[in-house]
Write an enzyme that holds these catalytic residues in place. Sequence first.
Site, PDB file in Angstrom:
ATOM      1  N   HIS A 295      -1.672  -5.486   1.310  1.00 15.50           N
ATOM      2  CA  HIS A 295      -2.919  -6.202   1.041  1.00 15.50           C
ATOM      3  C   HIS A 295      -2.620  -7.621   0.579  1.00 15.50           C
ATOM      4  O   HIS A 295      -1.634  -7.845  -0.124  1.00 15.50           O
ATOM      5  CB  HIS A 295      -3.709  -5.477  -0.068  1.00 15.50           C
ATOM      6  CG  HIS A 295      -4.803  -6.332  -0.658  1.00 15.50           C
ATOM      7  ND1 HIS A 295      -6.053  -6.426  -0.084  1.00 15.50           N
ATOM      8  CD2 HIS A 295      -4.814  -7.168  -1.730  1.00 15.50           C
ATOM      9  CE1 HIS A 295      -6.799  -7.272  -0.803  1.00 15.50           C
ATOM     10  NE2 HIS A 295      -6.074  -7.731  -1.797  1.00 15.50           N
TER      11      HIS A 295
ATOM     12  N   TYR B 197     -12.052  -2.742  -3.784  1.00 13.28           N
ATOM     13  CA  TYR B 197     -12.646  -2.899  -2.452  1.00 13.28           C
ATOM     14  C   TYR B 197     -14.175  -2.895  -2.505  1.00 13.28           C
ATOM     15  O   TYR B 197     -14.816  -2.516  -1.521  1.00 13.28           O
ATOM     16  CB  TYR B 197     -12.142  -1.787  -1.525  1.00 13.28           C
ATOM     17  CG  TYR B 197     -10.748  -2.032  -0.966  1.00 13.28           C
ATOM     18  CD1 TYR B 197     -10.447  -3.187  -0.232  1.00 13.28           C
ATOM     19  CD2 TYR B 197      -9.731  -1.095  -1.136  1.00 13.28           C
ATOM     20  CE1 TYR B 197      -9.176  -3.402   0.295  1.00 13.28           C
ATOM     21  CE2 TYR B 197      -8.450  -1.310  -0.601  1.00 13.28           C
ATOM     22  CZ  TYR B 197      -8.179  -2.462   0.118  1.00 13.28           C
ATOM     23  OH  TYR B 197      -6.927  -2.671   0.646  1.00 13.28           O
TER      24      TYR B 197
ATOM     25  N   ASN C 115      -2.008  -0.171   7.303  1.00 14.07           N
ATOM     26  CA  ASN C 115      -1.462  -1.514   7.574  1.00 14.07           C
ATOM     27  C   ASN C 115      -0.589  -2.067   6.440  1.00 14.07           C
ATOM     28  O   ASN C 115      -0.396  -3.269   6.337  1.00 14.07           O
ATOM     29  CB  ASN C 115      -2.575  -2.478   8.009  1.00 14.07           C
ATOM     30  CG  ASN C 115      -3.651  -2.646   6.963  1.00 14.07           C
ATOM     31  OD1 ASN C 115      -3.568  -2.080   5.878  1.00 14.07           O
ATOM     32  ND2 ASN C 115      -4.653  -3.436   7.270  1.00 14.07           N
TER      33      ASN C 115
ATOM     34  N   LYS D 195       0.838  -1.200   0.000  1.00 13.71           N
ATOM     35  CA  LYS D 195       0.000   0.000   0.000  1.00 13.71           C
ATOM     36  C   LYS D 195       0.880   1.259   0.000  1.00 13.71           C
ATOM     37  O   LYS D 195       2.090   1.177   0.228  1.00 13.71           O
ATOM     38  CB  LYS D 195      -0.932  -0.051   1.219  1.00 13.71           C
ATOM     39  CG  LYS D 195      -1.906  -1.248   1.179  1.00 13.71           C
ATOM     40  CD  LYS D 195      -2.831  -1.245   2.391  1.00 13.71           C
ATOM     41  CE  LYS D 195      -3.832  -2.384   2.322  1.00 13.71           C
ATOM     42  NZ  LYS D 195      -4.808  -2.335   3.456  1.00 13.71           N
TER      43      LYS D 195
ATOM     44  N   THR E 259      -5.766  -8.109  10.156  1.00  7.67           N
ATOM     45  CA  THR E 259      -6.124  -6.816   9.558  1.00  7.67           C
ATOM     46  C   THR E 259      -5.694  -5.666  10.471  1.00  7.67           C
ATOM     47  O   THR E 259      -5.127  -4.680  10.016  1.00  7.67           O
ATOM     48  CB  THR E 259      -7.644  -6.756   9.306  1.00  7.67           C
ATOM     49  OG1 THR E 259      -7.999  -7.832   8.438  1.00  7.67           O
ATOM     50  CG2 THR E 259      -8.059  -5.434   8.690  1.00  7.67           C
TER      51      THR E 259
ATOM     52  N   PHE F 298     -15.568   3.179   7.110  1.00  7.68           N
ATOM     53  CA  PHE F 298     -14.169   3.525   6.805  1.00  7.68           C
ATOM     54  C   PHE F 298     -13.875   3.557   5.306  1.00  7.68           C
ATOM     55  O   PHE F 298     -12.754   3.874   4.903  1.00  7.68           O
ATOM     56  CB  PHE F 298     -13.208   2.554   7.514  1.00  7.68           C
ATOM     57  CG  PHE F 298     -13.402   1.095   7.148  1.00  7.68           C
ATOM     58  CD1 PHE F 298     -12.809   0.554   6.018  1.00  7.68           C
ATOM     59  CD2 PHE F 298     -14.207   0.265   7.936  1.00  7.68           C
ATOM     60  CE1 PHE F 298     -12.988  -0.774   5.667  1.00  7.68           C
ATOM     61  CE2 PHE F 298     -14.393  -1.079   7.597  1.00  7.68           C
ATOM     62  CZ  PHE F 298     -13.781  -1.597   6.455  1.00  7.68           C
TER      63      PHE F 298
HETATM   64  N1  UDP Z   1      -9.824  -1.047   7.237  1.00  6.66           N
HETATM   65  C1  UDP Z   1      -9.933   0.095   8.029  1.00  6.66           C
HETATM   66  N2  UDP Z   1     -10.715   0.047   9.151  1.00  6.66           N
HETATM   67  C2  UDP Z   1     -11.366  -1.081   9.530  1.00  6.66           C
HETATM   68  C3  UDP Z   1     -11.269  -2.224   8.719  1.00  6.66           C
HETATM   69  C4  UDP Z   1     -10.492  -2.176   7.584  1.00  6.66           C
HETATM   70  O1  UDP Z   1      -9.324   1.121   7.717  1.00  6.66           O
HETATM   71  O2  UDP Z   1     -12.047  -1.075  10.565  1.00  6.66           O
HETATM   72  C5  UDP Z   1      -8.980  -1.011   6.034  1.00  6.66           C
HETATM   73  C6  UDP Z   1      -7.625  -1.703   6.254  1.00  6.66           C
HETATM   74  O3  UDP Z   1      -6.640  -0.968   5.520  1.00  6.66           O
HETATM   75  C7  UDP Z   1      -7.861  -3.058   5.625  1.00  6.66           C
HETATM   76  C8  UDP Z   1      -8.769  -2.692   4.454  1.00  6.66           C
HETATM   77  O4  UDP Z   1      -9.615  -1.687   4.965  1.00  6.66           O
HETATM   78  O5  UDP Z   1      -6.641  -3.684   5.233  1.00  6.66           O
HETATM   79  C9  UDP Z   1      -9.592  -3.822   3.890  1.00  6.66           C
HETATM   80  O6  UDP Z   1     -10.350  -4.411   4.932  1.00  6.66           O
HETATM   81  P1  UDP Z   1     -10.465  -5.996   5.046  1.00  6.66           P
HETATM   82  O7  UDP Z   1     -11.501  -6.304   6.071  1.00  6.66           O
HETATM   83  O8  UDP Z   1     -10.640  -6.583   3.684  1.00  6.66           O
HETATM   84  O9  UDP Z   1      -9.033  -6.418   5.671  1.00  6.66           O
HETATM   85  P2  UDP Z   1      -7.786  -7.159   4.993  1.00  6.66           P
HETATM   86  O10 UDP Z   1      -8.331  -8.176   4.041  1.00  6.66           O
HETATM   87  O11 UDP Z   1      -6.954  -6.106   4.311  1.00  6.66           O
HETATM   88  O12 UDP Z   1      -7.041  -7.790   6.143  1.00  6.66           O
HETATM   89 MG    MG Z   2      -9.677  -7.955   2.483  1.00  5.33          MG
END
Ligand code: UDP
Ligand code: MG
Length: 152
Positions: free
Chosen positions: A118, A52, A115, A12, A94, A60
């Site tokens: 991805h 997304y 974070n 990212k 996550t 968010f």
């Molecule tokens: N995210 C966030 N707040 C939250 C949950 C997710 O900012 O409460 C962001 C975070 O950068 C995350 C991305 O949205 O990596 C995608 O969310 P997902 O649940 O798909 O998590 P991931 O698959 O990336 O672990």
């Molecule tokens: Mg995801």
Amino acid sequence: MSVTERTYIMVKPDGVQRGIVGDIISRFEKRGFKLSALKLVHATPEHLEQHYIDLKGKPFFPGLIKYMASGPVVAMVWTGLDAVKTGRVMLGATNPLASSPGTIRGDYALAVGRNICHGSDSVENAEKEIQLWFPEGVVQYTNDNEKWVFEL
Ligand code: UDP
Ligand code: MG
């Protein structure tokens, strides 16, 4: 699960800015995965909304799109045994505060909204994401290390 399974991994904008690209690539290389595609791209908000799409409507979501469009990302495809699940394990949870040390997020991040990396969460989504980010296709080649990584 197969040795030809593919996953979509993306550093990212914060990971690019903080200089963690090389380490993330190195971890996937050293684990034994084959690099199948790689490019640096500054994605549009529309493209990121497509990536997304499942999260559209979450509180968010607008902040996530702004963050992801704030700079270039490194888009990659990695191939190998159980690539999707293993990629997720290598990434950590996550929320980086819940990620174990030794994982990418557990070693380099603290905030869920920053974070750094991805990884696809299912084989089906991996294939969708690879199509979205690499419509031109990935590179097919033989990695001569394979016979040392797998029981072939
Ligand atoms: N995210 C966030 N707040 C939250 C949950 C997710 O900012 O409460 C962001 C975070 O950068 C995350 C991305 O949205 O990596 C995608 O969310 P997902 O649940 O798909 O998590 P991931 O698959 O990336 O672990
Ligand atoms: Mg995801």
